[in-house]
Enzyme design. Structure first.
Site, PDB file in Angstrom:
ATOM      1  N   GLY A   1       0.972  -1.448  -0.145  1.00 56.23           N
ATOM      2  CA  GLY A   1       0.127  -0.372  -0.025  1.00 56.23           C
ATOM      3  C   GLY A   1       0.957   1.117   0.149  1.00 56.23           C
ATOM      4  N   HIS A   2       1.881   0.786  -1.280  1.00 51.31           N
ATOM      5  CA  HIS A   2       3.012   2.285  -0.899  1.00 51.31           C
ATOM      6  C   HIS A   2       2.753   3.701  -1.538  1.00 51.31           C
ATOM      7  CE1 HIS A   2       3.201   0.780  -4.931  1.00 51.31           C
ATOM      8  NE2 HIS A   2       3.964   2.011  -4.968  1.00 51.31           N
TER       9      HIS A   2
ATOM     10  N   GLY B   1       0.743   4.300   3.528  1.00 54.47           N
ATOM     11  CA  GLY B   1       2.346   3.550   2.676  1.00 54.47           C
ATOM     12  C   GLY B   1       3.149   4.689   2.607  1.00 54.47           C
TER      13      GLY B   1
ATOM     14  N   ARG C   1     -13.176  13.889  17.647  1.00 55.90           N
ATOM     15  CA  ARG C   1     -12.276  13.089  17.012  1.00 55.90           C
ATOM     16  C   ARG C   1     -11.329  13.106  17.098  1.00 55.90           C
ATOM     17  NH1 ARG C   1     -16.638  11.136  16.071  1.00 55.90           N
ATOM     18  NH2 ARG C   1     -17.662   9.969  14.256  1.00 55.90           N
TER      19      ARG C   1
ATOM     20  N   PRO D   1      -4.704   3.448  14.784  1.00 58.09           N
ATOM     21  CA  PRO D   1      -4.407   4.698  14.805  1.00 58.09           C
ATOM     22  C   PRO D   1      -5.810   4.920  15.157  1.00 58.09           C
ATOM     23  CG  PRO D   1      -3.754   4.042  12.535  1.00 58.09           C
ATOM     24  CD  PRO D   1      -4.649   2.535  13.175  1.00 58.09           C
TER      25      PRO D   1
ATOM     26  N   LYS E   1     -11.729  -4.765   9.907  1.00 50.58           N
ATOM     27  CA  LYS E   1     -10.573  -4.933  11.063  1.00 50.58           C
ATOM     28  C   LYS E   1      -9.778  -5.757  11.704  1.00 50.58           C
ATOM     29  CE  LYS E   1      -7.812  -1.973   7.989  1.00 50.58           C
ATOM     30  NZ  LYS E   1      -7.051  -1.866   7.386  1.00 50.58           N
TER      31      LYS E   1
ATOM     32  N   SER F   1      -7.728   0.602  12.120  1.00 48.17           N
ATOM     33  CA  SER F   1      -8.205   1.857  13.203  1.00 48.17           C
ATOM     34  C   SER F   1      -9.283   1.999  14.500  1.00 48.17           C
ATOM     35  CB  SER F   1      -9.524   1.553  12.049  1.00 48.17           C
ATOM     36  OG  SER F   1      -9.982   2.763  12.087  1.00 48.17           O
ATOM     37  N   SER F   2      -9.170   3.001  14.527  1.00 49.34           N
ATOM     38  CA  SER F   2      -9.990   3.206  15.826  1.00 49.34           C
ATOM     39  C   SER F   2     -11.127   2.747  15.868  1.00 49.34           C
ATOM     40  CB  SER F   2      -9.604   4.438  16.171  1.00 49.34           C
ATOM     41  OG  SER F   2     -10.101   5.614  15.611  1.00 49.34           O
ATOM     42  N   CYS F   3     -11.326   2.504  15.182  1.00 47.09           N
ATOM     43  CA  CYS F   3     -13.434   1.990  15.255  1.00 47.09           C
ATOM     44  C   CYS F   3     -13.476   1.124  14.709  1.00 47.09           C
ATOM     45  CB  CYS F   3     -14.030   2.630  13.005  1.00 47.09           C
ATOM     46  SG  CYS F   3     -12.961   1.666  12.570  1.00 47.09           S
TER      47      CYS F   3
ATOM     48  N   TYR G   1     -16.277  -2.097   7.458  1.00 41.14           N
ATOM     49  CA  TYR G   1     -14.567  -1.604   7.600  1.00 41.14           C
ATOM     50  C   TYR G   1     -13.777  -1.967   9.068  1.00 41.14           C
ATOM     51  CZ  TYR G   1     -10.679   1.472   7.600  1.00 41.14           C
ATOM     52  OH  TYR G   1      -9.547   1.461   7.333  1.00 41.14           O
TER      53      TYR G   1
ATOM     54  N   HIS H   1     -12.068  11.627   4.247  1.00 43.63           N
ATOM     55  CA  HIS H   1     -12.706  12.159   5.639  1.00 43.63           C
ATOM     56  C   HIS H   1     -12.618  13.741   6.062  1.00 43.63           C
ATOM     57  CE1 HIS H   1     -10.740   7.746   6.036  1.00 43.63           C
ATOM     58  NE2 HIS H   1     -11.187   7.525   6.873  1.00 43.63           N
TER      59      HIS H   1
ATOM     60  N   ASN I   1      -7.746   8.708  13.645  1.00 41.02           N
ATOM     61  CA  ASN I   1      -8.399   9.511  12.089  1.00 41.02           C
ATOM     62  C   ASN I   1      -6.409  10.112  11.812  1.00 41.02           C
ATOM     63  OD1 ASN I   1     -11.056   9.085  13.391  1.00 41.02           O
ATOM     64  ND2 ASN I   1     -11.416  10.600  12.234  1.00 41.02           N
ATOM     65  N   LEU I   2      -6.762   9.561  10.843  1.00 39.64           N
ATOM     66  CA  LEU I   2      -5.306   9.972  10.016  1.00 39.64           C
ATOM     67  C   LEU I   2      -5.503  11.346   9.251  1.00 39.64           C
ATOM     68  CD1 LEU I   2      -3.466   6.158   9.128  1.00 39.64           C
ATOM     69  CD2 LEU I   2      -3.027   7.857  11.489  1.00 39.64           C
TER      70      LEU I   2
HETATM   71  O1  GFB Z   1     -13.449  12.141   8.964  1.00 40.03           O
HETATM   72  P1  GFB Z   1     -15.263  10.695   8.639  1.00 40.03           P
HETATM   73  O2  GFB Z   1     -15.639  10.814   7.573  1.00 40.03           O
HETATM   74  O3  GFB Z   1     -14.928   9.494   9.363  1.00 40.03           O
HETATM   75  O4  GFB Z   1     -16.153  11.720   9.461  1.00 40.03           O
HETATM   76  P2  GFB Z   1     -15.413   8.537  11.216  1.00 40.03           P
HETATM   77  C1  GFB Z   1     -16.096  12.651  10.875  1.00 40.03           C
HETATM   78  C2  GFB Z   1     -16.860  13.372  11.352  1.00 40.03           C
HETATM   79  O5  GFB Z   1     -16.918  14.854  10.710  1.00 40.03           O
HETATM   80  C3  GFB Z   1     -18.561  12.769  10.993  1.00 40.03           C
HETATM   81  C4  GFB Z   1     -18.279  15.112   9.652  1.00 40.03           C
HETATM   82  O6  GFB Z   1     -19.350  13.566  12.217  1.00 40.03           O
HETATM   83  C5  GFB Z   1     -18.643  13.318  10.380  1.00 40.03           C
HETATM   84  O7  GFB Z   1     -20.301  13.823   9.464  1.00 40.03           O
HETATM   85  N1  GFB Z   1     -17.722  16.120   8.730  1.00 40.03           N
HETATM   86  C6  GFB Z   1     -18.615  16.722   8.803  1.00 40.03           C
HETATM   87  C7  GFB Z   1     -17.603  15.384   7.574  1.00 40.03           C
HETATM   88  N2  GFB Z   1     -18.268  17.722   7.036  1.00 40.03           N
HETATM   89  C8  GFB Z   1     -17.655  16.440   6.750  1.00 40.03           C
HETATM   90  C9  GFB Z   1     -17.677  16.358   5.197  1.00 40.03           C
HETATM   91  O8  GFB Z   1     -17.029  17.265   4.816  1.00 40.03           O
HETATM   92  N3  GFB Z   1     -17.075  15.014   4.989  1.00 40.03           N
HETATM   93  C10 GFB Z   1     -16.354  13.843   5.574  1.00 40.03           C
HETATM   94  N4  GFB Z   1     -16.432  12.796   5.527  1.00 40.03           N
HETATM   95  N5  GFB Z   1     -17.229  14.355   7.167  1.00 40.03           N
HETATM   96  C11 GFB Z   1     -14.275   7.127   9.498  1.00 40.03           C
HETATM   97  C12 GFB Z   1     -14.556   5.629   9.151  1.00 40.03           C
HETATM   98  O9  GFB Z   1     -15.753   7.687  10.002  1.00 40.03           O
HETATM   99  O10 GFB Z   1     -13.032   7.248  10.299  1.00 40.03           O
HETATM  100  C13 GFB Z   1     -13.656   4.692   8.794  1.00 40.03           C
HETATM  101  O11 GFB Z   1     -16.028   5.854   8.370  1.00 40.03           O
HETATM  102  C14 GFB Z   1     -12.350   5.347  10.098  1.00 40.03           C
HETATM  103  O12 GFB Z   1     -13.718   3.560   8.704  1.00 40.03           O
HETATM  104  C15 GFB Z   1     -11.961   6.329   9.416  1.00 40.03           C
HETATM  105  O13 GFB Z   1     -12.406   4.309  10.425  1.00 40.03           O
HETATM  106  C16 GFB Z   1     -10.608   6.860  10.917  1.00 40.03           C
HETATM  107  O14 GFB Z   1     -14.058   9.640  11.841  1.00 40.03           O
HETATM  108  O15 GFB Z   1     -17.191   9.058  11.574  1.00 40.03           O
END
Ligand code: GFB
Length: 315
Positions: free
Chosen positions: A15-16, A21, A212, A168, A145, A112-114, A141, A184, A170-171
């Site tokens: 996954g480089h 990666g 987060r 980890p 994991k 992942s922390s999820c 997911y 994300h 959230n990266l």
């Molecule tokens: O980062 P995110 O998509 O993933 O969303 P999770 C984190 C929070 O940010 C949620 C809010 O409450 C979203 O509703 N948010 C606000 C947004 N605006 C936005 C936007 O424009 N885009 C996105 N994406 N979110 C992930 C998991 O969960 O975390 C994966 O889905 C993985 O499996 C990852 O584990 C680390 O933190 O909720």
């Protein structure tokens, strides 16, 4: 016990080209490992058992960083559960089995922390695993994991393979995915504020209340290399900063850095996801490692990367 990672080690970064990666490749280069083994998606599909086995048997790595994964933000996770479950299960099963068969010394698996229960006590200790129901938005997911983690433990117990599973928070960082449907929250906000410009309005999803913990990917890579160098390190370990912010606080911070005059609107029709997932990082702290890149500094450098890489970042 496998020998510790050194400049002469034969290392494969699976996954480089991804966010994690590529950070591992940068970190290894700083230690003199300038040409780790790599394989592009086109050359090697890790979901395919026979080609994964053949590739590992041919290249015989001593250390494997398993950072290959199908990843995405909250919306991508909820709309493609089959891809997230199948791809990640197959990648983990194929790579771990092939590593065990080929006698790979040490495998560092990225989780992942999820994986932790939605309502786990905060900060979340490693012991919270499998003590409650998962967050529905990323259950597929998370299950993949968890299986990867349990497979690692099983190979360790039954075949004596040295496996470390790092969980980890959230990266984010250079090389992130800025696609607004798939990304994300942190890269999504950088892009949204950049495109809104001064006076524009940015729509942020959910209520702004979820918390987060954001870990810069260069800190993650540093932690993984730190673990790889320690012969005694094994099992499962959380990797994070130990602090978190609300999504509303994150939005304000990104706004201040990218477009201070922009306005924020909230779209409450979008999901909040898990209320909080702050990791307890005391195992890493006790080993002598801690994150170094603060959130503001990390957002600034990611924003700089985004501006410097328009083609790559704005897919
Ligand atoms: O980062 P995110 O998509 O993933 O969303 P999770 C984190 C929070 O940010 C949620 C809010 O409450 C979203 O509703 N948010 C606000 C947004 N605006 C936005 C936007 O424009 N885009 C996105 N994406 N979110 C992930 C998991 O969960 O975390 C994966 O889905 C993985 O499996 C990852 O584990 C680390 O933190 O909720």
């Amino acid at each position: 016990m496998s020998p510790p990672l050194s400049a002469s080690s034969r290392v494969w970064v699976a996954g480089h080209s991804g966010l994690a990666g590529s950070a591992i490749v940068r970190r290894l280069a700083a230690d003199g490992i300038t040409q780790p083994l790599v394989a592009s998606h086109k050359k090697l599909d890790l979901r395919d058992q026979s080609s994964t086995r053949a590739w590992i048997a041919r290249h015989r790595p001593e250390f494997v960083f398993l950072a290959a994964a199908t990843v995405g933000g909250i919306l991508d996770n909820s709309s493609r559960p089959a891809d997230f479950l199948y791809d990640n299960l197959m990648i983990a099963a194929n790579v771990l089995e092939a590593c065990a068969t080929s006698g790979v010394g040490k495998v560092l698996v990225l989780g992942s922390s999820c994986i932790y229960p939605r309502d786990a006590a905060q900060p979340i200790r490693e012991e919270a695993l499998l003590t409650g129901a998962l967050e529905p938005s990323n259950e597929a997911y998370a299950i993949a994991k968890i299986v990867a983690l349990k497979l690692g433990e099983a190979y360790r117990r039954q075949r004596g393979m040295h496996v470390i599973s790092a969980m980890p928070s959230n990266l984010y960082g250079p090389g992130d995915n800025f696609d607004l449907e798939k990304s994300h929250v942190l890269p999504a906000l950088i892009r949204k504020f950049a495109e809104a410009g001064p006076g524009g309005t940015v729509t942020v999803w959910g209520s702004g209340k979820p918390r987060r913990e954001f870990l810069h990917v260069d800190d993650l890579a540093d932690a993984l290399v730190f673990l790889a160098k320690r012969p005694e390190a094994g099992g499962m370990v959380n990797v994070g900063t130990g602090t978190d912010v609300t999504i509303a606080e994150l939005a304000e911070l990104v706004k201040t850095i990218v477009a201070p005059a922009a306005k924020i609107a909230w779209d409450s029709s979008k999901p909040d996801g898990t209320p909080r997932k702050l990791l307890d990082v005391s195992r890493m702290t006790a080993m002598g490692w801690k994150a170094r890149i603060g959130l503001e500094e990390g957002i600034r450098s990611t924003w700089e990367w985004y501006r410097a890489n328009p083609g790559t970042a704005r897919k």
